[in-house]
Structures are given as structure tokens and as C-alpha cells.
Scaffold this motif. Sequence first.
Motif, mmCIF file in Angstrom:
data_model
loop_
_atom_site.group_PDB
_atom_site.id
_atom_site.type_symbol
_atom_site.label_atom_id
_atom_site.label_comp_id
_atom_site.label_asym_id
_atom_site.label_seq_id
_atom_site.Cartn_x
_atom_site.Cartn_y
_atom_site.Cartn_z
ATOM 1 N N LEU A 117 36.568 94.798 -54.029
ATOM 2 C CA LEU A 117 37.390 94.928 -55.230
ATOM 3 C C LEU A 117 37.972 93.557 -55.556
ATOM 4 N N LEU A 118 37.577 93.002 -56.704
ATOM 5 C CA LEU A 118 38.063 91.700 -57.143
ATOM 6 C C LEU A 118 39.206 91.924 -58.127
ATOM 7 N N ILE A 119 40.377 91.424 -57.756
ATOM 8 C CA ILE A 119 41.609 91.642 -58.521
ATOM 9 C C ILE A 119 42.010 90.333 -59.195
ATOM 10 N N GLY A 120 42.613 90.421 -60.368
ATOM 11 C CA GLY A 120 43.099 89.219 -61.020
ATOM 12 C C GLY A 120 43.591 89.511 -62.417
ATOM 13 N N PRO A 121 44.359 88.584 -62.989
ATOM 14 C CA PRO A 121 44.838 88.773 -64.357
ATOM 15 C C PRO A 121 43.719 88.547 -65.365
ATOM 16 N N ALA A 122 43.979 88.883 -66.604
ATOM 17 C CA ALA A 122 43.016 88.603 -67.666
ATOM 18 C C ALA A 122 42.799 87.097 -67.751
ATOM 19 N N LEU A 134 41.823 86.974 -57.244
ATOM 20 C CA LEU A 134 41.563 85.698 -57.918
ATOM 21 C C LEU A 134 42.804 85.353 -58.726
ATOM 22 N N LEU A 135 43.394 84.187 -58.460
ATOM 23 C CA LEU A 135 44.643 83.846 -59.142
ATOM 24 C C LEU A 135 44.678 82.348 -59.436
ATOM 25 N N PRO A 136 44.031 81.935 -60.532
ATOM 26 C CA PRO A 136 44.132 80.536 -60.941
ATOM 27 C C PRO A 136 45.481 80.255 -61.607
ATOM 28 N N GLY A 137 45.705 78.998 -61.954
ATOM 29 C CA GLY A 137 46.955 78.631 -62.607
ATOM 30 C C GLY A 137 47.069 79.216 -64.007
ATOM 31 N N LEU A 138 48.309 79.268 -64.513
ATOM 32 C CA LEU A 138 48.541 79.887 -65.814
ATOM 33 C C LEU A 138 47.805 79.154 -66.927
ATOM 34 N N GLU A 139 47.779 77.805 -66.871
ATOM 35 C CA GLU A 139 47.114 77.069 -67.954
ATOM 36 C C GLU A 139 45.617 77.373 -68.010
ATOM 37 N N ILE A 140 44.995 77.591 -66.845
ATOM 38 C CA ILE A 140 43.572 77.937 -66.828
ATOM 39 C C ILE A 140 43.351 79.313 -67.425
ATOM 40 N N VAL A 141 44.220 80.238 -67.088
ATOM 41 C CA VAL A 141 44.093 81.608 -67.613
ATOM 42 C C VAL A 141 44.257 81.622 -69.128
ATOM 43 N N ILE A 153 43.770 85.561 -51.153
ATOM 44 C CA ILE A 153 43.929 85.072 -52.520
ATOM 45 C C ILE A 153 43.112 83.797 -52.688
ATOM 46 N N ILE A 154 42.357 83.727 -53.759
ATOM 47 C CA ILE A 154 41.544 82.555 -54.078
ATOM 48 C C ILE A 154 42.106 81.917 -55.347
ATOM 49 N N ASP A 155 42.507 80.661 -55.247
ATOM 50 C CA ASP A 155 42.911 79.894 -56.423
ATOM 51 C C ASP A 155 41.678 79.152 -56.935
ATOM 52 N N ASN A 156 41.075 79.676 -57.965
ATOM 53 C CA ASN A 156 39.845 79.100 -58.502
ATOM 54 C C ASN A 156 40.094 78.232 -59.725
ATOM 55 N N SER A 157 41.253 77.603 -59.777
ATOM 56 C CA SER A 157 41.580 76.757 -60.926
ATOM 57 C C SER A 157 40.586 75.612 -61.074
ATOM 58 N N GLU A 164 51.452 87.934 -73.583
ATOM 59 C CA GLU A 164 50.990 88.995 -72.686
ATOM 60 C C GLU A 164 50.278 88.404 -71.472
ATOM 61 N N VAL A 165 49.474 87.359 -71.690
ATOM 62 C CA VAL A 165 48.779 86.719 -70.574
ATOM 63 C C VAL A 165 49.785 86.138 -69.585
ATOM 64 N N ALA A 166 50.807 85.478 -70.111
ATOM 65 C CA ALA A 166 51.819 84.880 -69.225
ATOM 66 C C ALA A 166 52.577 85.956 -68.454
ATOM 67 N N ARG A 167 52.844 87.079 -69.103
ATOM 68 C CA ARG A 167 53.571 88.151 -68.432
ATOM 69 C C ARG A 167 52.717 88.760 -67.304
ATOM 70 N N ILE A 168 51.441 88.986 -67.573
ATOM 71 C CA ILE A 168 50.551 89.554 -66.555
ATOM 72 C C ILE A 168 50.383 88.584 -65.391
ATOM 73 N N HIS A 169 50.214 87.306 -65.714
ATOM 74 C CA HIS A 169 50.042 86.306 -64.657
ATOM 75 C C HIS A 169 51.276 86.251 -63.759
ATOM 76 N N GLY A 170 52.453 86.349 -64.341
ATOM 77 C CA GLY A 170 53.672 86.339 -63.534
ATOM 78 C C GLY A 170 53.762 87.540 -62.606
ATOM 79 N N ARG A 171 53.332 88.679 -63.063
ATOM 80 C CA ARG A 171 53.361 89.872 -62.219
ATOM 81 C C ARG A 171 52.333 89.777 -61.100
ATOM 82 N N MET A 172 51.185 89.120 -61.365
ATOM 83 C CA MET A 172 50.157 88.987 -60.335
ATOM 84 C C MET A 172 50.619 88.104 -59.174
#
Length: 315
Positions: A137-142, A244-251, A286-290, A268-276
Motif C-alpha cells: 500500500l503506497l500512501i501519500g498526499p496528492a 511517499l512524502l516529498p516536500g510541499l513545493e514539489i507536491v 517514509i520515502i522523501d522522493n523530492s 487544499e494541497v497544503a492542508r493535505i500535505h500538513g496532515r500527512m
Amino acid sequence: MQHAVGSPLPPPHQPGHGPAAGWSPAAHHPSGPPPGAAPGGPPPPAPGFAGAPHPPGTAPHPQGPAPHAHAPAPQHAAPAPQHGATSQHTHAPGAPVPPTPDTTGHIQLPPGGPVAMPSPPPGTARADTGATTLAVLLIGPAGAGKTSVAKYWAEHRRVPTAHISLDDVREWVRSGFADPQSGWNDHSEAQYRLARRTCGFAARNFLANGISCILDDAVFPDRPVVGLGGWKRHVGPGLLPVVLLPGLEIVLERNAERSGNRRLTDEEVARIHGRMAGWYGSGLPIIDNSQLDVPATAQVLDDVLARSIASPPQW
């Protein structure tokens, strides 16, 4: 069809009857002698045919130039057997019936069940994730790239592997689709739960038939009602979650390249990223794929899965 005069006609073919059912010309002669014949004597020859006398009790042998007089043909042609049926004239009762050329075999598929944790390799050997049947199961923000990474990972493994995206399954509903962007309510939650259960059912069946499966979903750590518990319940304890949790600017950059209902507002993207970010400290890998492209992220995913098999995460 013409028959020699005096040759009896066979009965019409009926189910279970025919030339192979014991019919013979002698068995169907009239019981009484023809007019002018002596009782018990042979029947008179037919006009135009020379009939040789024969001993009483034996069947007469018709003479004449007609070659078919020795093998009377049926009055009506037997109906052709239906598709898949066999002719009773060519197969003895109880004999095995060969299948017709266009018959397809029935493949028995094992039923799906809860996915178990894969067995770790003996000793200190590293698990060969490329040749192991897994449920991931691969988890991550939009905008994290989870769908792109999951597709690439599934396509480049040495064993059969399927990819299921929860967003794709949820959008199977065409009329009455409850878009989460329009607000999270009972309707959208019910469709999310149904999509998740469908994904879990598919994953179980894939794994039961030797096909690995990687799923992707934006699972929130602070929403237990739609969290990991449901995935574990629908797939099984052997499900391996990875974040998968890259930096906010990448998302934000990746989200800007989207279109349709998959593209969210920056807020909405920033809000989801903060919750992740709540996944930090959860015990999940956790993989930071920035700074990683898709192939490099897939390689890191293999390394993470090998460690998860050797030491399963507690979740």
C-alpha cells in the motif's frame, strides 16, 4: 430415395434407434406369406428379379443390380447432433466422449483470503522483493507521485504484479459520483469505503492466484475511520504500507500539472500535505522522493520493502 422392390424400409430414426440398434431386413418381413405363396415357403421373387430358393427360416438374399439393396438407407436423414452433443451412432454407451474442438476448459481459481505476511529469508540474507509475491500500500498526499511510482514498480517486477489505484476505482461511479472536493459527507465517505473494500477484494484474489498487488491511496494518519485499519481488514495482515512524502513545493508543482477533478487548489494541497506529516513517528517507512525520479523511487521502494519483510512494521 428408391429401394429395391421387396426390400423393407427401416423405421425412422428415433432417439436410441437406428442402424446400430439391431435393425435387420429379416426382422421386419411381414409375418404372413404374400398372396399366392405356399404357407411356410419362401416369398415369391419380385417382378423383374430372379429369386433363388432358400431354406425355410433363413433370410432371403435380394438379387439385382441395385447396389444399395444390400444396405437399406433410412427414409429420413438423422438430424445432425446439436453443438456439444455426440452422436449415439458413433459412441458406445459409457465410452468416454472426446471434447469438441471449440470447447474451453474450466480453470479452477483458488478463492481469495486474508493476505499473510511474507516469510523473511533465512539468516541475514536480504529478501528478493523482485521475485516475492507481495501486497503493498503506497500512501501519500496528492502530487506525491504514488500512482506513477506504483505503475512503474508493478511493470518492472520479475513476477506478475497488478496495480490498483483507489481513486480510479472510486471513479467507476459515473452517475452520482460523490466528489470529495465538493465536501466530505456521508455520501462521499460511503463511496470511499466501497472503493476501498473493492480494492481489498481484488488484492486478495490477485495474491491467492500468485499475482502481487500494489495499491495507492491518500490515507490520513488522523482519520481512523478511513485510515489503515480498513485496509488491513480488507487486504490482510500481510499488507506492507509505505509512505511517499516529498516536500510541499514539489507536491504543489506536480499538482499544477494535473487536470480535471484530480487537480486540487493550492490551499487544499497544503492542508493535505500538513496532515500527512503525522506519519512521522508512526513506525511506517517514509520515502522523501523530492529529488528522485520515478525509477529511482521504485528502487528505494524495493529496499524499503526488503527491510519491512525482515522486520515488519507495527501498525
